[in-house]
Design a protein around this motif. Structure first.
Motif, PDB file in Angstrom:
ATOM      1  N   VAL B  34      13.196  13.868   8.079  1.00 17.09           N
ATOM      2  CA  VAL B  34      12.807  14.674   6.923  1.00 17.09           C
ATOM      3  C   VAL B  34      13.352  14.051   5.644  1.00 17.09           C
ATOM      4  N   ALA B  35      14.596  13.567   5.725  1.00 16.14           N
ATOM      5  CA  ALA B  35      15.207  12.963   4.540  1.00 16.14           C
ATOM      6  C   ALA B  35      14.424  11.739   4.096  1.00 16.14           C
ATOM      7  N   ILE B  36      14.082  10.871   5.073  1.00 14.35           N
ATOM      8  CA  ILE B  36      13.302   9.679   4.714  1.00 14.35           C
ATOM      9  C   ILE B  36      11.979  10.112   4.091  1.00 14.35           C
ATOM     10  N   PHE B  37      11.372  11.119   4.722  1.00 14.83           N
ATOM     11  CA  PHE B  37      10.091  11.623   4.242  1.00 14.83           C
ATOM     12  C   PHE B  37      10.210  12.091   2.794  1.00 14.83           C
ATOM     13  N   LEU B  38      11.252  12.883   2.536  1.00 14.88           N
ATOM     14  CA  LEU B  38      11.412  13.430   1.185  1.00 14.88           C
ATOM     15  C   LEU B  38      11.678  12.330   0.179  1.00 14.88           C
ATOM     16  N   VAL B  39      12.555  11.415   0.529  1.00 11.09           N
ATOM     17  CA  VAL B  39      12.887  10.336  -0.401  1.00 11.09           C
ATOM     18  C   VAL B  39      11.624   9.554  -0.746  1.00 11.09           C
ATOM     19  N   LEU B  40      10.826   9.224   0.276  1.00  6.95           N
ATOM     20  CA  LEU B  40       9.616   8.445   0.033  1.00  6.95           C
ATOM     21  C   LEU B  40       8.608   9.258  -0.781  1.00  6.95           C
ATOM     22  N   THR B  41       8.555  10.563  -0.485  1.00  2.00           N
ATOM     23  CA  THR B  41       7.617  11.412  -1.235  1.00  2.00           C
ATOM     24  C   THR B  41       8.002  11.455  -2.709  1.00  2.00           C
ATOM     25  N   ILE B  42       9.308  11.530  -2.952  1.00  4.85           N
ATOM     26  CA  ILE B  42       9.759  11.601  -4.342  1.00  4.85           C
ATOM     27  C   ILE B  42       9.533  10.268  -5.056  1.00  4.85           C
ATOM     28  N   LEU B  43       9.817   9.185  -4.328  1.00 11.22           N
ATOM     29  CA  LEU B  43       9.722   7.876  -4.972  1.00 11.22           C
ATOM     30  C   LEU B  43       8.272   7.403  -5.102  1.00 11.22           C
ATOM     31  N   ARG B  44       7.446   7.741  -4.119  1.00 10.68           N
ATOM     32  CA  ARG B  44       6.039   7.315  -4.193  1.00 10.68           C
ATOM     33  C   ARG B  44       5.107   8.503  -3.965  1.00 10.68           C
ATOM     34  N   PRO B  45       5.140   9.494  -4.874  1.00 11.51           N
ATOM     35  CA  PRO B  45       4.317  10.697  -4.657  1.00 11.51           C
ATOM     36  C   PRO B  45       2.828  10.352  -4.600  1.00 11.51           C
ATOM     37  N   ASP B  46       2.440   9.272  -5.253  1.00 11.90           N
ATOM     38  CA  ASP B  46       1.027   8.915  -5.283  1.00 11.90           C
ATOM     39  C   ASP B  46       0.537   8.392  -3.939  1.00 11.90           C
ATOM     40  N   ALA B  47       1.371   7.578  -3.291  1.00 11.35           N
ATOM     41  CA  ALA B  47       0.866   6.839  -2.138  1.00 11.35           C
ATOM     42  C   ALA B  47       1.372   7.372  -0.809  1.00 11.35           C
ATOM     43  N   PHE B  48       2.659   7.723  -0.735  1.00 12.39           N
ATOM     44  CA  PHE B  48       3.237   8.007   0.575  1.00 12.39           C
ATOM     45  C   PHE B  48       2.692   9.261   1.256  1.00 12.39           C
ATOM     46  N   PRO B  49       2.702  10.436   0.561  1.00 17.65           N
ATOM     47  CA  PRO B  49       2.364  11.649   1.314  1.00 17.65           C
ATOM     48  C   PRO B  49       0.876  11.865   1.550  1.00 17.65           C
ATOM     49  N   SER B  50       0.036  10.897   1.202  1.00 13.91           N
ATOM     50  CA  SER B  50      -1.401  11.113   1.418  1.00 13.91           C
ATOM     51  C   SER B  50      -1.706  11.167   2.910  1.00 13.91           C
ATOM     52  N   TRP B  51      -2.739  11.876   3.249  1.00 13.64           N
ATOM     53  CA  TRP B  51      -3.118  11.994   4.658  1.00 13.64           C
ATOM     54  C   TRP B  51      -3.458  10.617   5.232  1.00 13.64           C
ATOM     55  N   THR B  52      -4.131   9.805   4.425  1.00 12.62           N
ATOM     56  CA  THR B  52      -4.508   8.475   4.913  1.00 12.62           C
ATOM     57  C   THR B  52      -3.286   7.694   5.345  1.00 12.62           C
ATOM     58  N   ASN B  53      -2.242   7.740   4.510  1.00 14.69           N
ATOM     59  CA  ASN B  53      -1.041   6.971   4.840  1.00 14.69           C
ATOM     60  C   ASN B  53      -0.330   7.547   6.053  1.00 14.69           C
ATOM     61  N   LEU B  54      -0.145   8.876   6.041  1.00 15.08           N
ATOM     62  CA  LEU B  54       0.576   9.489   7.152  1.00 15.08           C
ATOM     63  C   LEU B  54      -0.187   9.283   8.450  1.00 15.08           C
ATOM     64  N   LYS B  55      -1.499   9.403   8.353  1.00 18.65           N
ATOM     65  CA  LYS B  55      -2.343   9.199   9.528  1.00 18.65           C
ATOM     66  C   LYS B  55      -2.140   7.788  10.070  1.00 18.65           C
ATOM     67  N   ALA B  56      -2.113   6.827   9.156  1.00 16.25           N
ATOM     68  CA  ALA B  56      -1.942   5.438   9.599  1.00 16.25           C
ATOM     69  C   ALA B  56      -0.571   5.251  10.241  1.00 16.25           C
ATOM     70  N   VAL B  57       0.458   5.816   9.599  1.00 18.48           N
ATOM     71  CA  VAL B  57       1.807   5.677  10.162  1.00 18.48           C
ATOM     72  C   VAL B  57       1.845   6.268  11.562  1.00 18.48           C
ATOM     73  N   LEU B  58       1.324   7.497  11.680  1.00 23.09           N
ATOM     74  CA  LEU B  58       1.411   8.205  12.949  1.00 23.09           C
ATOM     75  C   LEU B  58       0.557   7.553  14.031  1.00 23.09           C
ATOM     76  N   SER B  59      -0.638   7.128  13.669  1.00 22.04           N
ATOM     77  CA  SER B  59      -1.497   6.585  14.725  1.00 22.04           C
ATOM     78  C   SER B  59      -1.056   5.175  15.093  1.00 22.04           C
ATOM     79  N   LEU B  60      -0.571   4.410  14.116  1.00 16.22           N
ATOM     80  CA  LEU B  60      -0.156   3.040  14.448  1.00 16.22           C
ATOM     81  C   LEU B  60       1.164   3.013  15.193  1.00 16.22           C
ATOM     82  N   MET B  61       1.946   4.091  15.081  1.00 14.56           N
ATOM     83  CA  MET B  61       3.185   4.106  15.853  1.00 14.56           C
ATOM     84  C   MET B  61       2.927   4.516  17.296  1.00 14.56           C
ATOM     85  N   SER B  62       1.683   4.947  17.582  1.00  8.77           N
ATOM     86  CA  SER B  62       1.385   5.408  18.935  1.00  8.77           C
ATOM     87  C   SER B  62       1.638   4.315  19.970  1.00  8.77           C
TER      88      SER B  62
END
Lengths: 494, 340, 333, 340
Positions: B34-62
């Motif tokens: 959660v901490a990493i998530f929050l830090v990244l969200t704060i630092l890159r609100p434009d790019a990090f929390p988008s569904w496209t990015n999270l989807k890519a992170v989650l599916s590529l870590m599969s």
């Protein structure tokens, strides 16, 4: 020689030694007794420099001492032989004896010749016949114990501490050890001797100190005290009878076995177990009792064996098949091959019977196991009464109770219990004995292996004496055939 | 001491409190994620929390997740499987070669499965029956499987243009989930990965056969004398691990549309790091699928964050090692504190 | 006790070895024998090169062998060169995984009168006879020119690469210079480390596109990331033709990538000519190991070879290029 | 009682090493007869140089394995030493001796850190050294930007390329180190402690062995030897590069295992390791001289590891059987005497 005054020690918030005072004189064997958890080991470890005391003083050989490390204690002349052997099987006897005190050549390398000679000298002094160049692994446990003693006195010890040195020795080996101890006493050593076997204390000790719950109860001359008094002091109460009564009625055969052999360890053992009776297996260590029982469930591969359970001939290909048929073997090695130390009491109790707690879809219900475990905790008086407590945090006696609960949960038809009370305090011991008797009364075949002569005599209705991998005698308690002499007579070679 | 131990539920061990609450370790891991998530969200609100990015992170870590589950399973029975990455490559290459040779998809999949299970079986038999150290067995297998994959392909990408379209598509398929205004595309790999986490997690806690794995890992001899079929379960653990490796191979081969002998290089290290971070122990008897999931997620978020924050690409490769050391260190400190 | 254990071990090992040897080895013959040393042995690119080497050798009846590590360890290459020199081959073509690491081995080979040249990746500070291969800077220029032609000043580029590799540095330098000249408005936004791993390339490139949505070109500095980079464009939904499309510039001639170029998935691919590198390498080695009546001016004792580098050139392959078809059948080894 | 001189208690081991030597020689001569060019001075030199750095690492690995541990960080320590010594001389302009001393101290510090973390965290050495491996590899990459560092003085190059009495300096180093360490391991009290730790850590502790201290020293020694190898490798190749020595740890472990050490600890000798190193070198060389398709190398080396451990397992089972026969004989004899 040694004067311990008001020594206390706490682990975290738990006070395990509370102002203990006692002394040991040169040329005496001083026995230290007490239930498990009474503080004996802690006291020994403090004297031996393995633990550090919180308060109090220790005067050794006229000087106040405060050892920070076992080596300092050794340097001062205090030598501890621990319950568990501390030898390395892959090295020679001499190298084991002189570990950390190696004799060196001019180059600073080990002088094997000198070490061999020195080891031989020590053996000669103590009167043991062991080849200093033999690999320790090739010696029997008894011999290894003697090597430990030799190692301990080879540092020119003034005080020798023996922590339950006889627990894994046969009677003959114990005699050998006592002979050595007597010699050393004559040479003026002070010896602290810890044991659960009271008969031994009376045989060897000059004085005895009793500890209970970290407190000093009393120190007395052994000649001026009786066994019952000692027991009372240890537990703080009189134990009505040490052993439960013998069988009321002996029924038909539950289990029988013929032609049981394991190549190199057991040859052609046959016996029956009847309802209502406890069958004791006596014999010297290495006589093949444990080996025979392990071969029975095929935990070690047997070479032959036929078995009948309740009249039907059965096959036992592996321990799981034995378990499935209600034949349970509880190992003497509680920590290594009995329990799952870092798991909870409940998990351990259900280890053999996971399927009992699953519904017909195979779904496991932990709540059912917990409920069942609480029943066992009550019945066996397991402390603390918490089914989620980790077994590693339980005392030896309570661990053993968990082990029995695990076996009982199988609803066994035949229970084979290897050394049921080894390393167990007196209170737990009598509870375990009582439960075993109840079990036998309820129709379960019970087989007990015990190296403790009083136990095997007190508990069993019938005793098989093992010698050299086979059964050398069958003694019936009812017929008055059982006595220490009779057992020894059949256990040893004349 | 005693009461304290009783009160410290450690859900990496099957003490039965797993569902009562998260263990402190997993709680810590959730917090870190959660901490990493929050830090990244704060630092890159434009790019990090988008569904496209999270989807890519989650599916590529599969892919890493499935391999890490395989690793966790063998760690539970006090094993280790260094061959996961190589077997992944070999299974992938086998399937791709068959598909290129116009074999039907089921045949190719089964052959891949067969190869993976054969490797798993060999590992399991050598460890469980013959009694060789898992480290050495799987080290040898690692070399052999990768070697065979390389020999079979001479290192080429193996494409299979004639294979049925559905096979080449499903690895990238996304389920469209309506969200009012539009659709969330949820990748099949993500669904499979999460499903397997939940299913395996449940099976390990609620299915007696898999619960027995823990006993085998905690004390082999005690398990044997308790009537648990140790050999069978050990072999089963390596087979199960091979099965998960095969899942990965299928997804990866389908998603990339090529079989490749260099798939999964270094995968065993990442898997080991994630599993240990998640609560598995090399001493056996411990391991938690959900913890492993959190471990993989952490590594994935760190990798993503690295790029998001324009980290010096040179330092990227050190991150797995540092994560591993820090995790082990924190865990040791925690255990040390618990002991007091 | 364990008297014959080691014996068994070794015996079994050598019998395993022997069985492999007997299936694949050729007995020594009096033919001239040449060696090629590569890193990442088994990659398709070097298979092309070795095929050229082999084919060229066949024309004069010489034999060849391929050596080198399967990973990126130049020190293992150096040892492979030492091995071949010790074995007494007539010439060695080596691609330097690291320029400096191979200097000692190459020089030692030449000192032992074995002609050594570099192909594909150079070791310029060594005494190697010459370099045969793509001039990476020029190749970068070609790629940069193509990108400039495609998108002009609008190009926003992300680079997927392994950090620090000399050859990739040169490619990027050429690429940058060409852009500067032809499309000064174009920008290189960032670089990511794909660790040379096909699987790893996808997440890092996806993250890169997320972090920098302005990127519209991914320039792959080497062969491995192309598949992952393309997948990354799909992950962010920018693979379709249109104003948001991210063009992937691949640096590979692997079959699946060529197929992708034909389908329009990849913007283009930089096609080197590894087969020709192999052919030219052999021919130069052959020439060097057969001195003529006039001694070589620059390499006394050897036959004549050019002293300047041989640039085997690149071609930017885009959809519809007839060369793609020719490359579709990978070489037989 | 008769006092015998301490038997070379590994008489048996001497016999088994003869087997390894014989087979190594057979392989050498076999390939010489078939392919020629094996027993040439140049080839033997190359053969030796091929494994010499892994061999030096294997010496330290032997100690670590005897204590029951493992050190898989040696390869990255090796590369780190290369890079550090190069940077110190070429970029910082230090003189050779200072640079080497600083490098060796630095690698020793890394080893000490390994040991310290292992005894402090009480985690399996593999996890800790894996963390070091991954971290240090990342650092190696990062501090060099992936470039190699070169430009050494001729004096320094002598350490890798020079010859003493016709033998390459690294081989001389390996030989001298093996002899000294072999004698120390066999006869020095400090090193004898390793067997006690590997045989039973608790027992060793009770006997007054300072297990933690010994372990830290052993990991320090292992890393320092890897550092020495790294320094000489930098001189041998004339350049330092982060990818040098990749997977060397596996070769070193394999050499120790083939040399007869028990991976569980408690046994192993320097002599055995040296033979293992030579054996691997000969086999590798055989691949080159026979011009076999080198793709098979991985397969065969993996197989070799498997066969080695498999056979050693079978032999130990056979020995256990032989012991039983002995016991049964004693039993029979006893019952005979007793009957009569």
């Amino acid at each position: 020689m040694l004067q311990v005054t008001a020594v206390s020690k706490s682990f975290f918030s738990n006070k395990v030694l509370d102002a203990v005072t006692f002394d040991v004189r040169a040329g005496e064997v001083h026995a230290l007794v007490g239930e498990n958890g009474a503080g004996k080991s802690t006291l020994i470890n403090i004297i031996g420099g393995i633990l550090q005391r919180d308060s109090g003083t220790i005067v050794f050989d006229g000087k106040e001492v405060d050892f920070g490390h076992p080596l300092q204690a050794m340097g001062a002349g205090i030598s501890v032989v621990h319950q568990e052997l501390s030898l390395v099987p892959n090295a020679t006897v001499a190298e084991n004896m002189f570990l950390r005190r190696e004799k060196r050549t001019a180059l600073g390398l080990n002088d094997w010749r000198a070490m061999t000679r020195a080891a031989a000298d020590v053996f000669e002094r103590v009167g043991i016949d062991i080849d200093p160049n033999a690999l320790v692994g090739s010696l029997s446990v008894g011999m290894q114990q003697l090597v430990e003693v030799a190692k301990a006195i080879s540092i020119d010890a003034k005080l020798l501490i023996l922590d339950e040195p006889t627990s894994s020795l046969s009677e003959k080996e114990i005699d050998e050890l006592f002979k050595v101890i007597n010699d050393l006493r004559r040479q003026g050593l002070a010896i602290i001797f810890v044991s659960h076997k009271l008969s031994e204390l009376f045989k060897i000790a000059d004085r005895v100190t009793v500890l209970r719950d970290g407190h000093l109860v009393a120190t007395a001359e052994t000649s001026a005290i009786k066994s019952e008094d000692l027991i009372r002091m240890m537990v703080g109460r009189q134990l009505g009878t040490l052993y439960p009564p013998h069988a009321s009625a002996i029924g038909d055969v539950v289990f029988s076995c013929k032609e049981l052999s394991r190549f190199g360890a057991v040859s052609d053992v046959a016996f029956d177990v009847r309802r209502g009776e406890i069958l004791g297996l006596a014999g010297l260590v290495g006589a093949g009792r444990t080996e025979a029982m392990r071969a029975l469930i095929n935990a070690d591969e047997r070479s032959s064996g036929r078995f009948w359970l309740e009249g039907d001939e059965i096959q036992i290909h592996d321990p799981s098949e034995a378990l499935a048929r209600g034949i349970v073997y509880l190992s003497e090695d509680r920590k290594g091959s009995g329990l799952f130390l870092s798991y909870s009491v409940a998990e351990n109790i259900g280890a053999s019977t996971l399927d009992h707690y699953a519904d017909r879809f195979g779904v496991f219900h932990f709540s059912a196991l917990r409920k069942r475990s609480r029943e066992f905790i009550a019945k066996m008086d397991i402390r603390p009464p918490d089914e989620t407590a980790r077994v590693m945090n339980l005392s030896g006696g309570n661990q053993q109770k968990v082990l029995i609960s695990k076996a009982l949960d199988v609803n066994p038809k035949l229970l084979i219990f290897d050394e049921p009370t080894r390393g167990v305090d007196v209170g737990a011991k009598s509870l375990i004995h009582a439960r075993l008797r109840e079990l036998a009364e309820s129709g379960v075949g019970v087989v007990v292996i015990s190296s403790e002569m009083p136990e095997v005599i007190g508990l069993s209705d019938r005793i098989l004496v093992f010698r050299n991998g086979g059964v050398s005698a069958e003694l019936m308690n009812r017929k008055g055939e059982v006595s220490q002499e009779a057992i020894i007579n059949n256990a040893v070679y004349h | 001491m005693m009461t304290h131990a009783a009160n410290s539920p450690d859900a990496t061990k099957p003490t039965g409190r797993r569902f009562a609450a998260l263990s402190s370790r997993q709680f810590l891991l959730v917090l870190i994620n959660v901490a990493i998530f929050l830090v990244l969200t704060i630092l890159r609100p434009d790019a990090f929390p988008s569904w496209t990015n999270l989807k890519a992170v989650l599916s590529l870590m599969s892919y890493d997740l499935l391999i890490a589950i395989a690793m966790t399973i063998v760690l539970i029975v006090r094993g280790i499987d260094l061959s996961v990455g190589s077997v992944l490559a070999l299974a992938s290459v086998t399937m791709a070669l068959l598909l290129r040779a116009d074999a039907s998809v089921p045949v190719a999949l089964l052959a891949g499965l067969g190869v993976a299970l054969l490797c798993g079986l060999t590992n399991g038999l050598l460890v469980g029956v013959v009694g060789i150290l898992p480290f050495l067995v799987t080290l040898g297998m690692m070399s052999v499987a990768r070697g065979i994959a390389t020999v079979l392909t001479t290192g080429q990408y193996i494409s299979f243009p004639n294979a049925p379209a559905w096979f080449t598509l499903f690895g990238r398929y996304e389920l469209q989930i309506p969200n009012g205004s539009g659709f969330y595309g949820v990748p099949v790999t993500l669904i499979i990965g999460l499903t397997l986490v939940v299913v395996t997690s449940l099976l390990f806690s609620r299915w007696t056969a898999l619960r027995s794995f823990f006993f085998v890992g905690e004390s082999t001899e005690a398990a044997r004398l308790s009537g648990i079929k140790v050999t069978r379960l050990t072999v089963a653990a390596y087979l199960l691990a091979a099965l998960f490796v095969w899942f990965t191979a299928v997804l990866l081969t389908s998603a990339n549309k090529i079989g490749y002998a260099n798939y999964g290089i270094g995968a065993e290290m990442r898997a080991l790091a994630a599993a240990v971070v998640g609560g598995a122990s090399l001493a056996g008897g411990a391991g938690n699928i959900f913890g492993t999931f959190l471990g993989v997620l952490m590594l994935a978020l760190i990798g993503n964050g690295f790029v998001m924050l324009n980290g010096n690409p040179n330092w990227q490769q050190a991150s797995v090692g540092i994560v591993l050391l820090v995790a082990v260190g924190v865990d040791a400190l925690r255990t040390y504190r618990d002991r007091r | 006790m364990q008297s014959s254990r080691r014996g068994f071990v070794a015996l079994a090992a050598s019998s395993a070895l022997a069985s492999v040897v007997s299936t694949t080895a050729r007995a020594a013959d009096p033919k001239e024998h040449y060696g090629m040393v590569v890193f990442l042995k088994g990659s398709e690119f070097f298979n092309w090169a070795y095929a050229g080497f082999q084919d060229a050798a066949a024309t004069v009846g010489a034999t060849t062998e391929l050596q080198g590590p399967a990973d990126w360890d130049a020190s293992a290459e150096a040892r492979a060169v030492d091995q071949l020199v010790a074995k007494g081959v007539k010439g060695i073509a080596v691609t330097a995984g690291d320029a400096d690491t191979l200097i000692a081995s190459i020089n030692a080979g030449l000192k032992a009168k074995v002609p050594v040249l570099c192909f594909d990746s150079d070791s310029p500070k060594s005494n190697r006879l010459l370099f045969v291969g793509t001039n990476n800077y020029n190749a970068g220029v070609a790629a940069g020119t193509a990108v400039a032609k495609l998108l002009g000043d609008k190009a926003r580029i992300g680079i997927s690469r392994i950090p620090g590799l000399d050859s990739i540095n040169h490619r990027v330098a050429g690429f940058t210079d060409a852009l500067k000249k032809l499309a000064p408005g174009a920008q290189i936004i960032t670089e990511v480390n794909d660790e040379g791993d096909l699987q790893k390339a996808e997440p890092v490139n996806t993250a890169m596109l997320q972090a920098h949505p302005e990127i519209n070109v991914i320039f792959c500095g080497h062969g491995n990331p192309a598949t992952g980079a393309l997948a990354a464009t799909r992950n962010v939904g920018r693979d379709k033709e249109g104003p948001t499309k991210v063009y992937v510039v691949a640096w590979a001639i692997d079959v699946p990538i060529l197929q992708g170029v034909e389908k329009g998935d990849y913007g283009m691919t930089v096609a080197q000519n590894p087969y020709m590198m192999g052919v030219q390498s052999f021919l130069e080695l052959w020439s060097a190991s057969h001195p003529t009546q006039f001694d070589s001016m620059t390499n006394p004792g050897f036959g004549h070879v050019p002293t300047a580098d041989l640039d085997t050139g690149v071609k930017m392959l885009v959809k519809g290029d007839p060369a793609i078809k020719a490359l579709m059948t990978p070489p037989k080894l | 009682m008769k006092v015998l001189p301490r038997q070379l208690f590994q008489n048996v081991i001497v016999v088994q090493y003869v087997g390894l030597v014989v087979v190594t020689l057979l392989t050498l001569f076999g390939f010489q007869a078939t392919f020629g060019n094996v027993l040439t001075g140049a080839n033997l030199e190359v053969l030796a140089m091929n494994m010499v750095f892994e061999g030096i690492m294997a010496l330290g690995m032997t100690f670590v394995i005897i204590t029951g541990g493992i050190d898989i960080s040696v390869a990255s320590v090796f590369a780190f030493a290369e890079i550090l010594v190069a940077k110190l001389m070429v970029q910082a302009g230090l003189d050779m001796v200072t640079a080497i001393v600083i490098t060796l101290v630095a690698t020793a510090a890394i080893g000490a850190l390994n040991g310290l973390l292992i005894v402090l965290f009480r985690v399996h050495p593999m996890i800790i050294t894996m963390g070091t491996l991954l971290t240090l590899r990342g650092i190696n990459l990062a501090i060099t930007d992936g470039h190699s560092v070169s430009g050494f003085s001729d004096v320094f190059l002598f350490l890798g390329q020079g010859k003493i009495l016709g033998v390459n300096v690294p081989i001389v180093f390996f030989g001298i180190a093996a002899i000294i360490l072999g004698i120390l391991l066999g006869h020095h009290r400090f090193f004898r402690q390793l067997y006690f730790i590997g045989g039973g850590e608790r027992a060793a502790r009770l006997s007054g062995v300072d297990v933690n201290r010994v372990k830290i020293i052993i990991y320090t020694l292992s890393a320092t030897l890897a550092g020495c190898a790294g320094v000489m490798a930098a001189a041998k190749y004339g350049a330092a590069h982060w990818a040098h020595g990749n997977l060397a740890e596996l070769k070193a472990i394999a050499a120790v295992a083939i040399g007869g050490a028990n991976i569980n600890g408690g046994s192993g000798t320097i002599g055995g390791t040296v033979l293992g190193v030579i054996f691997l070198a000969v086999v590798h060389n055989a691949f080159v001289t026979s011009a076999v398709n080198t793709f098979w190398y991985d397969v065969v080396s993996g197989m070799m590891l498997l066969i080695a451990v498999l056979l050693s397992r079978f032999i130990s089972l056979r020995n256990a059987r032989a012991l039983l026969v002995l016991k049964q004989g004693k039993m029979d004899q006893l019952s005979e005497t007793y009957k009569s």
